[in-house]
Write an enzyme that holds these catalytic residues in place. Structure first.
Site, mmCIF file in Angstrom:
data_model
loop_
_atom_site.group_PDB
_atom_site.id
_atom_site.type_symbol
_atom_site.label_atom_id
_atom_site.label_comp_id
_atom_site.label_asym_id
_atom_site.label_seq_id
_atom_site.Cartn_x
_atom_site.Cartn_y
_atom_site.Cartn_z
ATOM 1 N NE ARG A 194 4.204 1.651 -1.805
ATOM 2 C CZ ARG A 194 5.304 1.128 -1.301
ATOM 3 N NH1 ARG A 194 6.485 1.743 -1.733
ATOM 4 N NH2 ARG A 194 5.501 0.874 -0.200
ATOM 5 C CD1 TRP A 242 -2.694 -5.177 -4.369
ATOM 6 C CD2 TRP A 242 -2.186 -6.313 -2.500
ATOM 7 N NE1 TRP A 242 -2.561 -6.487 -4.634
ATOM 8 C CE2 TRP A 242 -2.121 -7.184 -3.401
ATOM 9 C CE3 TRP A 242 -1.715 -6.737 -0.936
ATOM 10 C CZ2 TRP A 242 -2.065 -8.457 -3.369
ATOM 11 C CZ3 TRP A 242 -1.288 -7.933 -0.866
ATOM 12 C CH2 TRP A 242 -1.519 -8.813 -2.038
ATOM 13 C CD GLU A 253 3.256 -10.001 -13.811
ATOM 14 O OE1 GLU A 253 3.877 -9.843 -12.593
ATOM 15 O OE2 GLU A 253 3.946 -9.611 -14.935
ATOM 16 C CG HIS A 284 9.584 -35.828 -19.482
ATOM 17 N ND1 HIS A 284 9.779 -37.346 -19.825
ATOM 18 C CD2 HIS A 284 10.499 -35.426 -20.241
ATOM 19 C CE1 HIS A 284 11.014 -37.560 -20.589
ATOM 20 N NE2 HIS A 284 11.492 -36.339 -20.708
ATOM 21 C CG ASN A 318 1.742 0.850 3.701
ATOM 22 O OD1 ASN A 318 0.472 1.012 3.848
ATOM 23 N ND2 ASN A 318 2.550 1.596 3.208
ATOM 24 N N GLY A 319 1.178 -3.006 5.961
ATOM 25 C CA GLY A 319 2.002 -4.131 6.694
ATOM 26 C C GLY A 319 0.897 -5.172 7.353
ATOM 27 C CB CYS A 359 -0.852 -0.119 1.007
ATOM 28 S SG CYS A 359 -2.013 -1.557 1.364
ATOM 29 C CE LYS A 373 6.896 -1.400 -10.819
ATOM 30 N NZ LYS A 373 7.193 -2.194 -11.816
ATOM 31 C CD GLU A 389 9.557 -11.330 -16.803
ATOM 32 O OE1 GLU A 389 8.959 -10.097 -16.826
ATOM 33 O OE2 GLU A 389 9.769 -12.122 -15.819
#
Length: 600
Positions: A27, A72, A485, A501, A98-99, A2, A595, A478
C-alpha cells in the site's frame, strides 16, 4: 494508500505490528516506522526510508503497545523526518495517519503561533499536536482524539499511542480502519489483510467512531461517549495468504494464477447465469428496469469495466458509457441507470467520492470488488466479490481478469431472461465463457517462449504504441498501462482507426506496436500503415505474435465473446513484467505507485 497497524498485548507488540506492516507494504513503501511502549514505560521509536524489513525489533520483544505505518508520500518528500509515526512536542504521544488533512496549513499556522514545534513537512503532523493540546483538558485519550478530529477537514484514519499509559486510540473519517481481537492481543489496521494470519473476525470502524485498545481489549466510542460494539464480520477466504509460485516476485506468480482464477470463477458463477439466478441472488431489479449502464472506475478497474459494459451494449443493446471516477463531478445522471462501480480494494477514494455524488433516487449501484467487506461494498445496493484472492503486486493482473469474468457472468445472467438476447446468442456467449480458462492457459504457455525474445529486441525502445479495434481497445489500453507502470517508458493506446489521425506521427524505424487482434479485418490496413513507416508490429491474439485468429465465418461470428479477446491481456502483462525485470525494476513495487489508492 498508506498502511496502518497497531496492537496491544502482553508482550511482542512491536514485532506483531512489524509483521502486519510487511503485509501492508504494497500500500506504500516510501518509508516506514514504529513507535512502541514497554510495560516498564520505556519507549522504542524507529523510522526509515529503507522499508519495513529494516525496522529491527528485539528478539525478546518486551513491548506491550505499538503503532506502525508504511507510507506513500503525498505531502512532503520521502525522508525519515516525514515518516510516520509522528510525535508531539513532549515525546509522549505518537500518531500515524492515512488520508489528506485539507486544512493542515491553517492548523499548522495556529499551532506554531501557540508555541508548538513542528518538525516535518507532512500535513499529518498537525494531528499529534492537536491531540497534545486536547489531552490537557480531556478526561481520556479517546475524548482527546475525538476533540482533535473535530478540528480536521479532509479524510483520515488515525491511530494514536499514549506512551504514558500504554493506551492506543483510533478513529476514521473517509479512510478505512478495522479492529480485531486475537489470542495474542488486540489490533487496529487499515486493511484486514494485515492481520488475517492471526484473526478470523473483525469489526469496521465507522466514520467518526473512536476505539480504544488497552489491556482490557477493545472499547468503542461514538460522538464522544461510550458506544455499543458493532457486529463482527468474518474474514473472507479471499483475504487469506497469497499463493506461492515459481517466481521470486508476486506479480509473476499472480500472472501464473490466472488460468486457475478464471476456472474458479467460471465454475462458481457460470452455473447460476441461466434464468437470471446470479442476477437475482444479488437482489438487482430486472434488467428491463434499466435504460442505460454506467461504468465507474479508475485505471485497470475502469478498463475491466469497459469490457463488461460491452456485454450490455453489444448483446442487450443497452447504452453503456464509462466514466473516470475522478472526472465525473459534473456528470449528468439520468434515472433508470445501473451504475457498476469497480474498485479492486473497494477503498479507492476517487470512486467513493464519485459514489457520494450520485442521485439518491433512480440509480442502482452494483459494486464489483475484490474486497466484499470494503467501504464501497457496504455502501452499494449490491456487491459481488470478483474472487481473485489476495493480490500483492501493485500492478494489477489477476484482479483485472477476475473483474472482467465476474462482471461478464453478472451481465449475462441479467440478460438471460431478457427478450433483448436471442437464445442462440446467449448459448454462444456461454460457450465462449467456458472456453476462457483454457484460452488464458494456452496464451500463458505459448507466450512464455515468445516474450523473452521480444524483451531483448525492445529493451532499448523509448516508447510503445498499442492498437485495437472494438473489444480489443480496452486490452490495448490495459497493455499500455501495464508497460507504463512497470518500465517507466511511454506507452500510448489508440483505437486502430485513429492511427492516421495523429498517432502515426509517433511511428518511426523500429517503433514497437502491439496490435490486439479481435479478428476485425480492418486491422490489416492499420498494420500496413505502421509497417510502411518502419514500425515493428506484434500481433497479439492469444496463440502467438504473428498469427491472427482465424477469421470467423458469418455462422461462427457468435462465438466471438462480447467482452473482447480477454486472453490477449496475458502476453501484454508478461511482456511488461519481463521488460521491467530486464531493466532492473522492482515489478511488485513500481515507483511512485501504491496498491490501494485511498487519497484523491
Amino acid at each position: 494508500m498508506c498502511g496502518i497497524a497497531a496492537s496491544v498485548g502482553r508482550h511482542g507488540a512491536a514485532s506483531r505490528v512489524k509483521a502486519a506492516l510487511e503485509r501492508l507494504e504494497y500500500r506504500g513503501y516510501d518509508s516506514a516506522g514504529i513507535a512502541a511502549r514497554s510495560a516498564d514505560g520505556g519507549v522504542a521509536y524507529a523510522r526509515t526510508v529503507g522499508g519495513v524489513a529494516s525496522l529491527g525489533t528485539a528478539p525478546d520483544d518486551p513491548t506491550t503497545a505499538a503503532i506502525g505505518h508504511t507510507r506513500w508520500a503525498t505531502h512532503g518528500g520521502v525522508t525519515e523526518r516525514n515518516a510516520h509515526p509522528l510525535r508531539d512536542c513532549t515525546g509522549r504521544l505518537f500518531i500515524a495517519h492515512n488520508g489528506i488533512i485539507e486544512n493542515a496549513d491553517i492548523l499548522r499556522t495556529e499551532l506554531v503561533a501557540a508555541g508548538h514545534r513542528l518538525t516535518s513537512d507532512v500535513d499529518s503532523e498537525v494531528i499529534v499536536h492537536l491531540l497534545e493540546d486536547a489531552l490537557i483538558t480531556a478526561v481520556s485519550l479517546a475524548a482527546a482524539l475525538f476533540a482533535a478530529a473535530e478540528r480536521l477537514r479532509g479524510s483520515w484514519a488515525v491511530v494514536a499511542l499514549d506512551t504514558l499509559t500504554g493506551e492506543i486510540a483510533a478513529t476514521a473519517h473517509g479512510s478505512p480502519l478495522i479492529a480485531a481481537e486475537a489470542a495474542d492481543g488486540v489490533y487496529v489496521a487499515s486493511d484486514v489483510g494485515a492481520v488475517t494470519d492471526r484473526v478470523t473476525e473483525f469489526r469496521v470502524i465507522d466514520d467518526d467512531d473512536v476505539v480504544v485498545l488497552d489491556s482490557a481489549g477493545i472499547r468503542w466510542w461514538g460522538a464522544g461517549q461510550s458506544a455499543p460494539t458493532p457486529a463482527a464480520r468474518t474474514v473472507p477466504r479471499s483475504h487469506r495468504s497469497p499463493v506461492a509460485g515459481r517466481h521470486s516476485d508476486h506479480m509473476g506468480n499472480e500472472i501464473d494464477e490466472q488460468p486457475a482464477v478464471a476456472r474458479s470463477i467460471v465454475n462458481s458463477l457460470a452455473p447460476r447465469i441461466a434464468e437470471g439466478a446470479l442476477w437475482n441472488d444479488l437482489a438487482l431489479p430486472p434488467i428491463e428496469t434499466f435504460e442505460r449502464v454506467v461504468i465507474l472506475g479508475c485505471g485497470t478497474s475502469l478498463h475491466a469495466g469497459r469490457a463488461v459494459g460491452g456485454v450490455f451494449s453489444k448483446l442487450g443493446r443497452l447504452p453503456s458509457r464509462a466514466l473516470v471516477a475522478s472526472e465525473c463531478a459534473d456528470a449528468v445522471w439520468e434515472p433508470r441507470t445501473l451504475v457498476i462501480a469497480l474498485s479492486q480494494s473497494g477503498e479507492t477514494a476517487d470512486v467513493l467520492r464519485a459514489f457520494e455524488a450520485l442521485p439518491r433516487t433512480g440509480i442502482t449501484v452494483l459494486a464489483l470488488t475484490n474486497n466484499p467487506m470494503s467501504t464501497l461494498a457496504r455502501r452499494a445496493d449490491a456487491v459481488i466479490d470478483c474472487l481473485a484472492g489476495p493480490e500483492i503486486g501493485v500492478a494489477a493482473t489477476k484482479t483485472f481478469l477476475a473483474q472482467v469474468l465476474t462482471g461478464v457472468c453478472v451481465a449475462l445472467s441479467g440478460l438471460s431472461t431478457s427478450p433483448r438476447l436471442a437464445p442462440r446468442v446467449f448459448a454462444a456467449q456461454q460457450r465462449a465463457l467456458h472456453h476462457a480458462p483454457a484460452a488464458i492457459e494456452r496464451a500463458l504457455r505459448v507466450w512464455g517462449d515468445i516474450v523473452p525474445g521480444l524483451t531483448n529486441r525492445f529493451a532499448e525502445a523509448p516508447g510503445f504504441l498499442f492498437l485495437g479495434r472494438g473489444g480489443g481497445v480496452v486490452y490495448a489500453a490495459e497493455g499500455a498501462l501495464k508497460l507504463k507502470e512497470l518500465t517507466y517508458r511511454w506507452a500510448e493506446h489508440q483505437p486502430a482507426g485513429e492511427l492516421k489521425h495523429g498517432p502515426l506521427a509517433l511511428v518511426g524505424q523500429g517503433t514497437p506496436v502491439f496490435v490486439v487482434d479481435d479478428g476485425d479485418p480492418r486491422l490489416d490496413v492499420s498494420i500496413a500503415e505502421v509497417e510502411a513507416r518502419g514500425g515493428h508490429v506484434v500481433r497479439v491474439s492469444g496463440p502467438g505474435p504473428q498469427t491472427s485468429p482465424s477469421r470467423p465465418s458469418t455462422s461462427d461470428a457468435l462465438l466471438l465473446p462480447a467482452w473482447g479477446p480477454l486472453d490477449a491481456v496475458v502476453p501484454l502483462q508478461m511482456f511488461a513484467r519481463a521488460l521491467a525485470l530486464h531493466l532492473g525494476h522492482n515489478v511488485d513495487r513500481p515507483r511512485n505507485l501504491a496498491k490501494s489508492v485511498t487519497v484523491q
